[in-house]
Design a protein around this motif. Structure first.
Motif, short mmCIF file in Angstrom:
data_model
loop_
_atom_site.label_atom_id
_atom_site.label_comp_id
_atom_site.label_asym_id
_atom_site.label_seq_id
_atom_site.Cartn_x
_atom_site.Cartn_y
_atom_site.Cartn_z
N TRP A 273 2.32 -38.36 -31.57
CA TRP A 273 2.40 -37.19 -32.45
C TRP A 273 1.08 -36.46 -32.56
CZ3 TRP A 273 6.97 -35.44 -34.19
CH2 TRP A 273 8.05 -36.33 -34.09
N GLY B 292 7.98 -36.14 -29.48
CA GLY B 292 6.77 -36.52 -30.21
C GLY B 292 6.35 -37.95 -30.01
N GLU B 293 7.31 -38.86 -30.00
CA GLU B 293 6.99 -40.28 -29.88
C GLU B 293 6.62 -40.66 -28.45
OE1 GLU B 293 6.52 -44.02 -31.82
OE2 GLU B 293 6.69 -41.95 -32.50
#
Length: 568
Positions: A265, A258-259
């Motif tokens: 995100w 996600g990062e």
């Protein structure tokens, strides 16, 4: 409730008591499986050594690669932002399939599952040593399948082979000691190879293959033959296995990526993966509840749609819900430990500019303490579980806080050394005491599933901790850089040293919050557990059992039983 087929206790003295409903009434009894045959001392030692070696192989497969990543990337031209897949592929397959393989081990034999798991690790470790490019990522994923099969079956074998006793405490604590030993071995091998060789990182995989082969041979010689009940329902919950595996894969993928996704995100595939993953886990829980309800119905029709559940949801509620608390504490302990490890290593290498081998040396005290912690649990096992958990969590939180307060100008012995010594208390004590506690509340045929569930929670906790601290680190570095008038580039490589130091400190403060929360949970919910690892009810149970059988024998003979003191 005991089934009608279990009505005659006189012919089955291995039954145990469930309750004493009223004065003068015969106790209600439930079946209790016979204890496993006692092991000779030599075989017991060999079994514990084999299972511990499996843990050493599993952990070293991650730590040896972790410290070798830059060298591997340069050697086979893997982009830096893709190197983490060498770790993620192994973690995804080994973590997300634990429940499934744990269930298969309980159904079809733990020795069989262990041998297959170690053979899988052996074959794919050799393949990784010869692979290049994306093939290495794929083979790492298959290598993780071996760990998913071997670790739950090893833990289940120990829990089954050693009844509740001091011997079981020693066996499970020794098994847990395989974590720091494996971590130390992996970092030592990875550090030395990275420092003194160019392309000989492949030797770490060949070393893993050799250890897997030795462990496989140990399993063949030390593990008792599988004795599977031919009348047991061995249908597999394939739907549940597919739901939980797919859901965990997506969630762990999101936590890891996600990062780093193109839009962070907000990247569409990250959002979609998270939503689908959570939905699949929710459907899995509903499905397992349905299967468990059907299992409790004696009139249920036998069909492919009602196999025994992969994981009984009631397992979480065992011991008045304390099983769920122990699993949550394991989740938080691993979130802290691996977050501390990541940011400590990056601080040494990226901020202080230390070499791989200099960094490796600074971690050695951690693994020595880790081994001692596991045997410390055995030596003072008369203390209540809550004392173990709360004290170890507070010590771990203190270790992370020490690193959050670190002064780069200070000597290693002022902040880093005590932090390194103390950080392992949480994971090692929780692993030893937690597995002993869960082994006690596991029913027959559940030992491997319970062990798999514990392992899965630690894997998910690791991913959650790394993701959370990474988000904190990135935001703090970005904020501190903006205060200095610096606009960070896409990979953040132009951040100032001062901004990075604040990021490392913030990440460690975040890591400290996890064990503090775990300590609060322990204080609130584990106060009534008492000590773990000894079947203190065995004597009372056997006495009551004897009285029950005597009463029924006298009644069958037409004589009036004499009331015991407890019924007077």
């Amino acid at each position: 409730m005991a089934s009608p087929g279990h009505a005659s206790l006189a012919a089955s003295p291995s039954y145990s008591l469930q309750s004493l409903p009223s004065k003068g009434a015969l106790p209600h009894a439930i079946p209790r499986s016979p204890a496993p045959p006692p092991l000779s001392l030599a075989r017991a030692i060999a079994l514990v050594a084999t299972c511990t070696a499996a843990m050493v192989v599993n952990v070293s497969n991650s730590t040896s690669i972790f410290i070798s990543l830059p060298t591997i990337g340069r050697d086979i031209d893997i982009p830096e932002d893709q190197l983490q897949w060498l770790l993620s592929a192994y973690a995804l397959s080994s973590g997300c399939l634990l429940l499934f393989f744990g269930r298969l081990a309980d159904l079809h034999g733990r020795k069989k599952a262990f041998i297959i798991g170690m053979f899988t690790q052996l074959v794919f470790a050799l393949g990784c040593g010869l692979a290049t490019g994306i093939t290495l990522d794929i083979l790492r994923g298959f290598q993780g399948l071996g760990a998913a099969a071997a670790i739950p079956s090893a833990l289940g074998s120990l829990a089954h082979s050693f009844p509740p006793s001091r011997a079981r405490n020693i066996a499970l604590s020794t098994f847990a000691a395989g974590m720091p030993v494996g971590g130390a071995f992996g970092i030592l091998i990875g550090g030395v190879v990275t420092q003194f060789a160019n392309d000989h990182w492949r030797g770490t995989f060949f070393m893993a293959a050799g250890l897997s082969a030795l462990t496989l041979c140990g399993g063949l010689l030390s593990m008792s033959p599988d004795k599977v009940d031919p009348d047991a329902d061995r249908r597999v919950d394939w739907i549940g296995a597919a739901l939980v595996t797919a859901g965990l894969v997506l969630i762990v993928f999101v936590l890891g990526q996600g990062e780093f996704a193109p839009q962070g995100w907000r990247t569409p595939y990250i959002i979609a993966s998270l939503v689908i993953g959570v939905f699949l886990i929710a459907v899995f829980l509903v499905w397992e509840h349905r299967l468990e309800t059907a299992l409790d119905d004696p009139n249920r029709p036998r069909s492919i749609w009602t196999p025994p559940p992969l994981m009984k949801l009631s397992l979480w509620a065992r011991s008045d819900g304390r099983a769920a608390v122990v699993l949550a504490i394991a989740f938080l302990a691993w979130a802290c430990f691996f977050s501390w490890s990541l940011w400590a290593q990056l601080y040494y290498q990226n901020y202080l500019g230390l070499s791989a081998i200099d960094t490796m040396v600074r971690f050695i005290p951690m693994f020595i303490t880790g081994v001692l912690c596991n045997f410390f649990v055995v030596l003072i096992s008369t203390l209540p579980l809550v004392i173990f958990v709360v004290s170890s969590m507070l010590i771990t939180a203190g270790a992370a806080i020490l690193f959050a307060l670190i002064d780069p100008a200070a000597t290693y012995w002022a902040f880093a050394f005590p932090s390194t010594i103390l950080i392992v208390f949480g994971v090692d004590v929780v692993y030893s005491a937690g597995t002993i506690f869960l082994a006690e509340i596991a029913n027959d045929g559940e030992q491997s599933v319970v062990g798999a569930l514990f392992q899965a929670m630690t894997q998910i906790g690791t991913a959650f901790g790394l993701t959370t601290t990474t988000i904190v680190f990135d935001h703090v570095v970005s904020y501190e850089s903006a205060k200095l008038g610096v606009t960070l580039n896409s990979d953040g490589s132009n951040a100032s040293a001062a901004a990075e130091l604040e990021g490392y400190r913030a990440a460690q403060w975040t890591a400290a919050a996890f064990p503090l929360l775990a300590a609060i949970l322990a204080v609130l919910f584990l106060r009534g557990v008492g000590t773990v690892g000894h079947d203190r009810r065995r004597i009372a149970r056997d006495s009551e059992e004897t009285i029950t059988v005597l009463h029924q024998s006298l009644e069958a003979a037409g004589k009036k039983p004499v009331a015991s003191r407890g019924d007077a």
